[in-house]
Design a protein around this motif. Structure first.
Motif, PDB file in Angstrom:
ATOM      1  N   HIS A  45       0.732  -1.025  -0.096  1.00 18.76           N
ATOM      2  CA  HIS A  45      -0.037  -0.130  -0.133  1.00 18.76           C
ATOM      3  C   HIS A  45       0.912   1.428  -0.053  1.00 18.76           C
ATOM      4  CE1 HIS A  45      -3.734  -2.454   0.876  1.00 18.76           C
ATOM      5  NE2 HIS A  45      -2.849  -3.079   1.700  1.00 18.76           N
ATOM      6  N   VAL A  46       0.745   2.319  -0.875  1.00 19.72           N
ATOM      7  CA  VAL A  46       1.252   3.335  -0.856  1.00 19.72           C
ATOM      8  C   VAL A  46       0.705   4.539  -0.340  1.00 19.72           C
ATOM      9  CG1 VAL A  46       2.802   4.874  -2.582  1.00 19.72           C
ATOM     10  CG2 VAL A  46       2.443   2.167  -3.082  1.00 19.72           C
ATOM     11  N   SER A  47       1.581   5.053   0.541  1.00 18.38           N
ATOM     12  CA  SER A  47       0.907   6.258   1.188  1.00 18.38           C
ATOM     13  C   SER A  47       1.006   7.647   0.331  1.00 18.38           C
ATOM     14  CB  SER A  47       1.489   6.449   2.513  1.00 18.38           C
ATOM     15  OG  SER A  47       2.786   7.187   2.306  1.00 18.38           O
ATOM     16  N   VAL A  48       0.265   8.408   0.875  1.00 18.90           N
ATOM     17  CA  VAL A  48       0.017   9.877   0.043  1.00 18.90           C
ATOM     18  C   VAL A  48       1.437  10.383  -0.329  1.00 18.90           C
ATOM     19  CG1 VAL A  48      -2.248  10.222   0.393  1.00 18.90           C
ATOM     20  CG2 VAL A  48      -0.618  11.179   1.904  1.00 18.90           C
ATOM     21  N   VAL A  49       2.475  10.182   0.798  1.00 22.21           N
ATOM     22  CA  VAL A  49       3.923  10.713   0.595  1.00 22.21           C
ATOM     23  C   VAL A  49       4.584   9.622  -0.091  1.00 22.21           C
ATOM     24  CG1 VAL A  49       3.617  12.505   2.559  1.00 22.21           C
ATOM     25  CG2 VAL A  49       4.531  10.235   2.873  1.00 22.21           C
ATOM     26  N   GLY A  50       4.366   8.582  -0.413  1.00 23.16           N
ATOM     27  CA  GLY A  50       5.174   7.769  -1.476  1.00 23.16           C
ATOM     28  C   GLY A  50       5.751   6.612  -0.287  1.00 23.16           C
ATOM     29  N   VAL A  51       5.306   6.353   0.866  1.00 24.01           N
ATOM     30  CA  VAL A  51       6.077   5.533   1.446  1.00 24.01           C
ATOM     31  C   VAL A  51       5.216   4.009   1.189  1.00 24.01           C
ATOM     32  CG1 VAL A  51       6.747   4.440   3.786  1.00 24.01           C
ATOM     33  CG2 VAL A  51       6.858   6.969   3.087  1.00 24.01           C
ATOM     34  N   THR A  52       6.093   2.941   0.968  1.00 18.53           N
ATOM     35  CA  THR A  52       5.242   1.671   0.792  1.00 18.53           C
ATOM     36  C   THR A  52       5.218   1.041   1.847  1.00 18.53           C
ATOM     37  OG1 THR A  52       6.068   1.672  -1.685  1.00 18.53           O
ATOM     38  CG2 THR A  52       5.197  -0.416  -0.935  1.00 18.53           C
ATOM     39  N   TYR A  53       3.916   0.488   2.471  1.00 17.55           N
ATOM     40  CA  TYR A  53       3.590  -0.077   3.421  1.00 17.55           C
ATOM     41  C   TYR A  53       3.296  -1.695   3.254  1.00 17.55           C
ATOM     42  CZ  TYR A  53       3.761   4.065   6.438  1.00 17.55           C
ATOM     43  OH  TYR A  53       4.240   5.135   6.979  1.00 17.55           O
ATOM     44  N   VAL A  54       3.658  -2.525   4.007  1.00 16.58           N
ATOM     45  CA  VAL A  54       3.204  -3.923   3.800  1.00 16.58           C
ATOM     46  C   VAL A  54       3.173  -4.585   5.490  1.00 16.58           C
ATOM     47  CG1 VAL A  54       4.643  -4.700   1.721  1.00 16.58           C
ATOM     48  CG2 VAL A  54       5.504  -4.704   3.847  1.00 16.58           C
ATOM     49  N   PRO A  55       2.003  -5.787   5.355  1.00 15.05           N
ATOM     50  CA  PRO A  55       1.995  -6.342   6.723  1.00 15.05           C
ATOM     51  C   PRO A  55       3.274  -6.812   7.265  1.00 15.05           C
ATOM     52  CG  PRO A  55       0.337  -7.038   5.093  1.00 15.05           C
ATOM     53  CD  PRO A  55       1.130  -6.188   4.251  1.00 15.05           C
ATOM     54  N   PHE A  56       3.806  -6.744   8.446  1.00 15.65           N
ATOM     55  CA  PHE A  56       5.018  -7.121   8.688  1.00 15.65           C
ATOM     56  C   PHE A  56       5.065  -8.409   8.735  1.00 15.65           C
ATOM     57  CE2 PHE A  56       2.935  -7.879  12.880  1.00 15.65           C
ATOM     58  CZ  PHE A  56       3.713  -9.056  13.438  1.00 15.65           C
ATOM     59  N   ARG A  57       4.387  -9.367   9.108  1.00 15.66           N
ATOM     60  CA  ARG A  57       4.708 -10.661   9.281  1.00 15.66           C
ATOM     61  C   ARG A  57       5.046 -11.409   8.178  1.00 15.66           C
ATOM     62  NH1 ARG A  57       4.702 -13.799  13.540  1.00 15.66           N
ATOM     63  NH2 ARG A  57       3.311 -12.466  14.601  1.00 15.66           N
ATOM     64  N   PRO A  58       4.379 -11.258   6.849  1.00 13.51           N
ATOM     65  CA  PRO A  58       4.783 -11.862   5.611  1.00 13.51           C
ATOM     66  C   PRO A  58       6.085 -11.417   5.187  1.00 13.51           C
ATOM     67  CG  PRO A  58       2.549 -11.292   5.506  1.00 13.51           C
ATOM     68  CD  PRO A  58       3.184 -10.651   6.773  1.00 13.51           C
ATOM     69  N   ILE A  59       6.188 -10.282   5.210  1.00  9.50           N
ATOM     70  CA  ILE A  59       7.538  -9.658   4.694  1.00  9.50           C
ATOM     71  C   ILE A  59       8.768 -10.111   5.491  1.00  9.50           C
ATOM     72  CG2 ILE A  59       7.828  -7.533   5.896  1.00  9.50           C
ATOM     73  CD1 ILE A  59       8.557  -8.571   2.142  1.00  9.50           C
ATOM     74  N   PHE A  60       8.641  -9.995   6.993  1.00  5.32           N
ATOM     75  CA  PHE A  60       9.753 -10.420   7.588  1.00  5.32           C
ATOM     76  C   PHE A  60       9.953 -12.161   7.603  1.00  5.32           C
ATOM     77  CE2 PHE A  60       9.160  -6.591  10.646  1.00  5.32           C
ATOM     78  CZ  PHE A  60      10.379  -6.122  10.159  1.00  5.32           C
ATOM     79  N   SER A  61       8.946 -12.785   7.451  1.00  5.27           N
ATOM     80  CA  SER A  61       8.886 -14.137   7.294  1.00  5.27           C
ATOM     81  C   SER A  61       9.660 -14.566   6.142  1.00  5.27           C
ATOM     82  CB  SER A  61       7.554 -14.973   7.465  1.00  5.27           C
ATOM     83  OG  SER A  61       7.097 -14.914   8.700  1.00  5.27           O
ATOM     84  N   LYS A  62       9.324 -13.975   4.833  1.00  4.88           N
ATOM     85  CA  LYS A  62      10.025 -14.304   3.608  1.00  4.88           C
ATOM     86  C   LYS A  62      11.577 -13.604   3.708  1.00  4.88           C
ATOM     87  CE  LYS A  62       9.439 -15.538  -0.701  1.00  4.88           C
ATOM     88  NZ  LYS A  62       9.164 -16.818  -0.973  1.00  4.88           N
ATOM     89  N   LEU A  63      11.741 -12.715   4.474  1.00  7.70           N
ATOM     90  CA  LEU A  63      13.192 -12.418   4.686  1.00  7.70           C
ATOM     91  C   LEU A  63      14.031 -13.469   5.433  1.00  7.70           C
ATOM     92  CD1 LEU A  63      12.787  -8.873   4.483  1.00  7.70           C
ATOM     93  CD2 LEU A  63      13.680 -10.028   2.427  1.00  7.70           C
ATOM     94  N   ASN A  64      13.274 -14.438   6.150  1.00 10.48           N
ATOM     95  CA  ASN A  64      13.768 -15.469   6.873  1.00 10.48           C
ATOM     96  C   ASN A  64      14.258 -15.019   8.303  1.00 10.48           C
ATOM     97  OD1 ASN A  64      13.848 -17.324   5.038  1.00 10.48           O
ATOM     98  ND2 ASN A  64      15.642 -17.016   4.363  1.00 10.48           N
ATOM     99  N   MET A  65      13.400 -13.908   8.754  1.00 12.77           N
ATOM    100  CA  MET A  65      13.296 -13.326   9.971  1.00 12.77           C
ATOM    101  C   MET A  65      12.788 -14.157  11.119  1.00 12.77           C
ATOM    102  SD  MET A  65      14.418  -9.501   9.274  1.00 12.77           S
ATOM    103  CE  MET A  65      15.429  -9.331  10.566  1.00 12.77           C
ATOM    104  N   THR A  66      12.974 -14.121  12.295  1.00 10.05           N
ATOM    105  CA  THR A  66      12.016 -14.661  13.544  1.00 10.05           C
ATOM    106  C   THR A  66      11.475 -13.250  14.064  1.00 10.05           C
ATOM    107  OG1 THR A  66      13.579 -16.229  13.967  1.00 10.05           O
ATOM    108  CG2 THR A  66      12.079 -15.483  15.640  1.00 10.05           C
ATOM    109  N   VAL A  67      10.251 -13.631  14.219  1.00  6.31           N
ATOM    110  CA  VAL A  67       9.455 -12.337  14.557  1.00  6.31           C
ATOM    111  C   VAL A  67       8.630 -12.500  15.900  1.00  6.31           C
ATOM    112  CG1 VAL A  67       7.362 -11.036  13.749  1.00  6.31           C
ATOM    113  CG2 VAL A  67       8.895 -12.123  12.114  1.00  6.31           C
ATOM    114  N   ASN A  68       8.765 -11.425  16.844  1.00  5.18           N
ATOM    115  CA  ASN A  68       7.993 -11.354  18.004  1.00  5.18           C
ATOM    116  C   ASN A  68       7.300 -10.003  18.023  1.00  5.18           C
ATOM    117  OD1 ASN A  68       9.063 -13.782  19.377  1.00  5.18           O
ATOM    118  ND2 ASN A  68      11.019 -12.436  19.193  1.00  5.18           N
ATOM    119  N   TRP A  69       6.032 -10.220  18.379  1.00  4.89           N
ATOM    120  CA  TRP A  69       5.028  -9.216  18.257  1.00  4.89           C
ATOM    121  C   TRP A  69       4.672  -8.924  19.973  1.00  4.89           C
ATOM    122  CZ3 TRP A  69       2.893  -4.949  16.193  1.00  4.89           C
ATOM    123  CH2 TRP A  69       1.695  -4.599  16.526  1.00  4.89           C
ATOM    124  N   ASP A  70       4.696  -7.650  20.219  1.00  8.76           N
ATOM    125  CA  ASP A  70       4.381  -7.344  21.399  1.00  8.76           C
ATOM    126  C   ASP A  70       2.981  -6.414  21.271  1.00  8.76           C
ATOM    127  OD1 ASP A  70       4.006  -5.850  24.144  1.00  8.76           O
ATOM    128  OD2 ASP A  70       6.030  -5.539  24.239  1.00  8.76           O
TER     129      ASP A  70
END
Length: 150
Positions: A45-70
């Motif tokens: 999703h692209v914000s009005v100022v051009g920053v591209t956002y994605v849900p954190f879990r799928p992108i971190f998982s695809k980048l082989n990262m362990t994820v902890n949500w607080d």
């Protein structure tokens, strides 16, 4: 009779133009995301100022990262053993390996879909990846290439 046909043809043409225009616009605002040429099952999703956002879990998982949500702090910590990234809801400061990094726009928790959205370019580049956009008049794709991924 000819006026009626002309009116119907004009109306149909305008409906088609409007529909195609909306589809193209939606596609540009929600580009496909590829990591090492594998399409992810998410849209950016692209914000009005051009920053591209994605849900954190799928992108971190695809980048082989362990994820902890607080959930109490609305923050996420992701690590792959060499890189640790900490992002907190609405904070303009992220931490990469303990060092503060200023963000253009903060990550955002959306209470409607209960997803935490992070800046795709920041996350990808913090893990050593390269980000490239491919845009046409009707479509957009984001390609993340990380040679460290299998």
């Amino acid at each position: 009779m000819n006026l009626k046909k002309l009116s119907s043809t004009f109306l149909l043409t305008m409906m088609l133009i409007f529909t195609v225009s909306n589809l193209a616009h939606a596609s540009l605002l929600q580009p496909n995301v590829y990591v090492n040429n594998q399409k992810m099952d998410i849209y950016a999703h692209v914000s009005v100022v051009g920053v591209t956002y994605v849900p954190f879990r799928p992108i971190f998982s695809k980048l082989n990262m362990t994820v902890n949500w607080d959930n109490a702090k609305k923050s996420v910590t992701a690590t792959d053993g060499t890189t640790t990234i900490v992002l907190t809801n609405n904070s303009y400061t992220a931490y990469v390996n303990g060092k503060a990094v200023q963000l253009i726009n903060p990550p955002v928790y959306n209470p409607d879909d209960k997803l935490f959205y992070v800046n795709l370019r920041f996350v990808a580049e913090s893990t050593g990846a390269v980000v490239n956009w491919s845009k046409t008049d009707t479509d957009a794709n984001i390609y993340i290439t990380n040679p460290n991924l299998k």
